[in-house]
Structure formats: structure tokens, C-alpha cells
Design a protein around this motif. Structure first.
Motif, PDB file in Angstrom:
ATOM      1  N   UNK A 231       0.854  -1.180   0.000  1.00 24.49           N
ATOM      2  CA  UNK A 231       0.000   0.000   0.000  1.00 24.49           C
ATOM      3  C   UNK A 231       0.893   1.234   0.000  1.00 24.49           C
ATOM      4  N   UNK A 232       0.503   2.253  -0.765  1.00 23.60           N
ATOM      5  CA  UNK A 232       1.255   3.502  -0.852  1.00 23.60           C
ATOM      6  C   UNK A 232       0.406   4.641  -0.302  1.00 23.60           C
ATOM      7  N   UNK A 233       1.020   5.543   0.469  1.00 25.05           N
ATOM      8  CA  UNK A 233       0.296   6.712   0.963  1.00 25.05           C
ATOM      9  C   UNK A 233       1.134   7.966   0.742  1.00 25.05           C
ATOM     10  N   UNK A 234       0.468   9.116   0.729  1.00 26.50           N
ATOM     11  CA  UNK A 234       1.128  10.385   0.436  1.00 26.50           C
ATOM     12  C   UNK A 234       0.922  11.387   1.569  1.00 26.50           C
ATOM     13  N   UNK A 235       1.477  12.584   1.393  1.00 29.08           N
ATOM     14  CA  UNK A 235       1.473  13.598   2.445  1.00 29.08           C
ATOM     15  C   UNK A 235       1.028  14.957   1.900  1.00 29.08           C
ATOM     16  N   UNK A 236       0.124  15.600   2.625  1.00 31.37           N
ATOM     17  CA  UNK A 236      -0.216  16.998   2.350  1.00 31.37           C
ATOM     18  C   UNK A 236       0.511  17.867   3.366  1.00 31.37           C
ATOM     19  N   UNK A 280       7.693  18.119  -3.441  1.00 32.04           N
ATOM     20  CA  UNK A 280       6.998  18.656  -2.271  1.00 32.04           C
ATOM     21  C   UNK A 280       5.482  18.611  -2.454  1.00 32.04           C
ATOM     22  N   UNK A 281       4.796  18.260  -1.389  1.00 32.14           N
ATOM     23  CA  UNK A 281       3.330  18.105  -1.319  1.00 32.14           C
ATOM     24  C   UNK A 281       2.832  17.089  -2.344  1.00 32.14           C
ATOM     25  N   UNK A 282       3.216  15.817  -2.195  1.00 32.08           N
ATOM     26  CA  UNK A 282       2.662  14.767  -3.053  1.00 32.08           C
ATOM     27  C   UNK A 282       1.220  14.478  -2.644  1.00 32.08           C
ATOM     28  N   UNK A 283       0.304  14.644  -3.557  1.00 27.26           N
ATOM     29  CA  UNK A 283      -1.118  14.526  -3.219  1.00 27.26           C
ATOM     30  C   UNK A 283      -1.709  13.216  -3.747  1.00 27.26           C
ATOM     31  N   UNK A 284      -2.403  13.255  -4.870  1.00 26.68           N
ATOM     32  CA  UNK A 284      -3.116  12.063  -5.339  1.00 26.68           C
ATOM     33  C   UNK A 284      -2.137  11.028  -5.892  1.00 26.68           C
ATOM     34  N   UNK A 285      -2.315   9.774  -5.440  1.00 23.63           N
ATOM     35  CA  UNK A 285      -1.447   8.684  -5.885  1.00 23.63           C
ATOM     36  C   UNK A 285      -2.290   7.608  -6.551  1.00 23.63           C
ATOM     37  N   UNK A 286      -1.817   7.101  -7.697  1.00 24.75           N
ATOM     38  CA  UNK A 286      -2.571   6.114  -8.467  1.00 24.75           C
ATOM     39  C   UNK A 286      -1.656   4.983  -8.937  1.00 24.75           C
TER      40      UNK A 286
END
Length: 504
Positions: A231-236, A280-286
Motif C-alpha cells: 500500500x502507498x500513501x502520500x502527504x499533504x 513537495x506536497x505529493x497529493x493524489x497517488x494512483x
């Protein structure tokens, strides 16, 4: 009395199972007994099967009043997008929330294509997390899809006490039947990238998905792929830093720049891929939709970049920059340099095209990603933004040498704001677009949209060679809502879409 019985064999359009339709004729009168497919759960067997699904007829959008000066609750709008319908391009139903200032944001389902093999599951509840109040609304879309009703409310105190998390964002259903929601903070407004689990039947808070002490420093979006146990997650950023956009906060460590890699089975955080200033600020991940694929893309807002993430031959995960939309040197704006601010991305179900929105520059881009490491620009369309040729901002230097675009007018209305949330039709031929990002940032960058409301547009997509064209006959104007101009955000189809469904 005459009697005849004939049978015809058809296949289910979702799973290709054989279905026998029996036609009985008694004294010339026909009775058709149709056997329904019993092998289908929600969604589709594969992404390519989904592309053959029926055309969308309605869409659901959360509409926000927070930060607009209108003291009314947010609501879920149902919009008719069927060209054959007499209410085409109209809001046909509104479900108001029972509280003020929730900031509805993204939404997801109680079940999707990850549960396709379970015929006991139904996609009939839309999950609506509130980014600011931390409430989670469970909406019944199954009883009457055209007029959804409230089913249950999960109060923030329940989430705070059982998980230590707050500010829920992205929702995905799991193959187990549970529902998983990412968080971006804790109850004190600090960053905390954990995951809330809801029971898929009762919608009670079960607890945390991540192990104790394993939460990431920040959270935002996530995508899982059990076939590869990942599973991959991102950061705001930290919720307390998101009231308005401030690039200086980045140096204070309150915005994120990492992709987090999790073991899907053990729930342990394995890697944190630091994308640096460029990411910087990686948002939507697909992930790619093909469940066998071990790669995908993430849009990084601040520097206008898209990174490809992938599994290495050694079994670890890595990331590389594959797209860069350069910032523009400007005058008449808040800063001397304007980033594009990539805020939403999606991938067509056949994994051929990648789409993203540049919320400050004002354009949507379509890339052919057949060559995964070298995406090719195939289409571009300006739909508003901050560099219009009749606006106060003058572009002094543009590495792409593009002229400042004219304002966009559709059905007599000048489009306020800029393209933001995207949703693609299952067949890939229609791209729906809304213009609101987050009410605090809307107010900061596009105050005219606060006064006039956001809009929903439709873009015709050339799926053969690439290319984007505005549908001049389609516009939903949320400036004309009964309680005043509203900010419409993410779009969902009742039957699933490119950003809600995951295949196992």
C-alpha cells in the motif's frame, strides 16, 4: 391450451457468466423469466470489463459552504448527466448535512470492484468524510440512487477516542468488507498519517489499520495492491498549517514530501521515499489499474511534478520524476514565481492516458503513458486559472513559451476559478471537471469563485490519438444554488469509476 418453452443464453456484461433467459408462451401470451447473474459482486471483473460498462447517467458531488460567508450546511448534490434526460445538466437532488462547517471533501464506497467476487456485497453506501469537522457521513444511495438519504453519522469523538486520528480524507473499500479512510492529522491539528477502519456493515469505528507507533508524519491519499502485498500513501501537511497556502510553511516542516510504502499484510511501514523539493506536497497517488502492474504515478503540487513509483528488481520501491510543469515568473501575483500546482491526477482504465489539473496555471493536461518512463503530452486545455490575458497577472518568463490564455466562457458564463477535481467516464471519452480545491485556498486564490460559486464542466476526449475539447453544451453552475453559490468538489458515479475502484 398451447404451451411452449424456449430458452436463450446470454452472458453477464460484468463478469461474462452464462445466464439463461427462459421464455414461456401460454395461449399466445409470453412470460419471460430472467435468471440474474449470481456470480457478480459490485463493480467489474477487470478494468477492461469496466470500460465496456454503461454510460454514466448521474454523478454525486459534495458541495461546500464553509468559508463562503453562507451559514448553511454542506450537501451532497446529485447531477443528471444523461443527454437524453429532460433534466440534463441539472442538480436533481440535494442532501444537506445536519451540521455546519464540515468541509466535505472526498468520498468513497462501502464496496467496489475489490469485492467483485462476493455476490453478497452491494455498492449502496457512499462514505463522506468531513475534512475539518472529522465527521463521517454514511449516505444511502441504494434505495433511490437519484435521491440519496442519510444512513448513519460517525461522530468525531468516536474517531478521536478509538484511533487518535482526525481530518479524514480518502476512502477505499477493502476486499475484506471493511472500509479504510486515511487521515491527515490528530485531534490537536498536528500532522498524523494514519488510517481509520470502519465495519462494512455497521459502519462503527473498528480502530486503526496501522500498527501502534507506525503512523506517518503526514497523510493524504492512498492506494493499495494486495497482489503485491503493498500500500502507498502520500502527504499533504499538518491541518493547522492548511488554513491558507503559504510556501514559507514548507521550510518549517509542516508540508510533506514523501511516499510511504506499507506491507499490506502486516500493516508495517517499510519505506519512506523522500521526493525532495521537486516532490513537495505529493497529493493524489494512483497505481496502474492492471492489478499485475508494479508501478504508478503521484502528482506533486508545489513544483508541478509527476513522479513514477515502481518496484525494483530487488523487491524494494523507488520513485523517479517523469513530468515537470515549470513555474512561471510573474508580476501582479502574491509571489514572483507561480507554480502550476498539480492538484488532481487520474489514469484511464486501460492505463494508456494520465490526466492532471494545474490549479494555478489553469490547464488540464493529458499524457500518453504507453512508455511508462517517458510520458508524452497528448492534449492540453485551459479552463480559467490565474494567468488569464485580461487579468492582473502578467507572465514575464515562461520556460514553455506559452501565451497567456483568454478567459473561458461556456453557455454564456465566464468560468471562475480553475480546473481542479477530475473524473473520467468508464470508456475514457468524457472527462468531468470541477473547480474548487479546498475552501480556504479557494478564498485565497479565487475570491471571485467564492462569490459566484464553482462549476462543473465536461471535456470530450480523443481516445485514439489524444486531445481535449470542451463540450460547449455542458455546464452545471453551482452559483445558482437555492441557498447561494456553493463550492462543488469531487465526483463519483454510482457504479464506480477510475479513482474509486481497485482490482485485486
Amino acid at each position: 391450451m398451447t404451451y411452449r418453452c424456449d430458452s436463450s443464453v446470454v452472458t453477464c456484461h460484468r463478469c461474462s457468466a452464462v445466464i439463461v433467459n427462459t421464455e414461456i408462451a401460454v395461449c399466445g401470451s409470453k412470460v419471460i423469466l430472467t435468471t440474474k447473474c449470481t456470480g457478480c459482486g459490485p463493480g467489474y471483473k477487470s478494468p477492461l470489463d469496466a470500460m465496456k460498462g454503461p454510460r454514466e447517467e448521474i454523478v454525486y458531488l459534495p458541495c461546500i459552504y464553509r468559508n463562503t460567508g453562507i451559514q448553511k450546511p454542506d450537501y451532497l448534490a446529485t447531477v443528471d448527466v444523461d443527454p437524453k434526460s429532460p433534466t440534463y445538466c441539472q442538480v436533481i437532488h440535494r442532501l444537506p448535512m445536519p451540521n455546519l462547517n464540515d468541509e466535505l471533501h472526498h468520498s468513497g464506497w462501502n464496496a467496489c470492484s475489490s469485492c467483485f467476487g462476493d455476490s453478497s456485497k452491494k455498492r449502496n453506501r457512499l462514505i463522506l468524510p468531513s475534512l475539518i469537522s472529522s465527521r463521517i457521513y454514511i449516505v444511502d444511495t441504494g434505495t433511490d440512487p437519484r435521491a440519496p438519504q442519510m444512513h448513519k453519522i460517525v461522530e468525531p469523538t468516536d474517531i478521536f477516542w478509538k484511533t487518535g486520528l482526525a481530518n479524514p480524507h480518502t476512502t477505499h473499500c477493502l476486499g475484506s468488507g471493511q472500509i479504510m479512510i486515511s487521515s491527515i492529522g490528530d485531534p490537536s491539528g498536528n500532522g498524523k498519517g494514519g488510517f481509520i477502519l470502519l465495519d462494512g456493515k455497521t459502519f462503527e469505528v473498528v480502530g486503526n489499520w496501522e500498527l501502534p507507533g507506525e503512523a506517518a508524519p503526514f497523510g493524504y491519499d492512498f492506494w493499495y495492491q494486495p497482489r503485491h502485498n503493498v500500500m502507498m500513501s502520500t502527504e499533504w501537511g499538518a491541518p493547522k498549517a492548511l488554513k491558507c497556502f503559504n510556501a514559507a510553511v514548507l521550510s518549517a516542516g509542516l508540508y510533506g514530501s514523501k511516499i510511504h510504502v506499507w506491507d499490506w499484510t502486516t500493516h508495517k511501514r517499510l519505506q519512506s521515499l523522500d521526493l525532495g523539493e521537486e516532490g513537495a506536497i505529493p497529493l493524489e497517488i494512483r497505481f496502474l489499474h492492471d492489478p499485475a502492474a508494479t508501478e504508478g504515478y503521484v502528482g506533486c503540487a508545489l513544483q508541478g511534478t509527476v513522479f513514477r513509483f515502481y518496484r525494483t528488481p530487488k523487491g524494494e520501491w523507488a520513485a523517479e520524476k517523469v513530468i515537470h510543469v515549470p513555474s512561471k515568473k510573474v508580476e501582479g501575483w502574491a509571489l514572483p514565481v507561480m507554480p502550476s500546482l498539480i492538484t488532481d491526477i487520474l489514469i484511464s482504465l486501460d492505463d494508456r492516458f494520465l490526466y492532471f489539473s494545474n490549479w494555478l496555471h489553469g490547464d488540464i493536461r493529458q499524457y500518453d503513458i504507453t512508455n511508462r518512463r517517458n510520458p508524452r503530452l497528448a492534449g492540453q486545455l485551459f479552463l480559467g486559472g490565474s494567468i488569464l490575458n485580461d487579468g492582473p497577472v502578467k507572465v514575464l518568463e515562461d520556460p514553455e513559451n506559452q501565451s497567456q490564455p483568454p478567459p473561458r466562457t461556456i453557455k454564456g458564463k465566464r468560468i471562475p476559478g480553475s480546473p481542479q477535481m477530475l473524473q473520467l467516464s468508464l470508456d475514457g471519452k468524457r472527462l468531468y471537471v470541477t473547480t474548487s480545491l479546498y475552501s480556504g485556498w479557494d478564498k485565497q486564490f479565487y475570491p471571485e469563485m467564492i462569490k459566484e460559486g464553482s462549476v462543473m464542466m465536461q471535456i470530450d476526449v480523443n481516445t485514439a490519438n489524444g486531445g481535449l475539447k470542451v463540450n460547449e453544451n455542458f455546464l452545471v453552475d453551482f452559483g445558482k444554488e437555492p441557498n447561494g453559490p456553493a463550492l462543488a468538489h469531487e465526483l463519483r458515479y454510482p457504479g464506480g469509476d477510475c479513482t474509486s475502484d481497485i482490482w485485486l
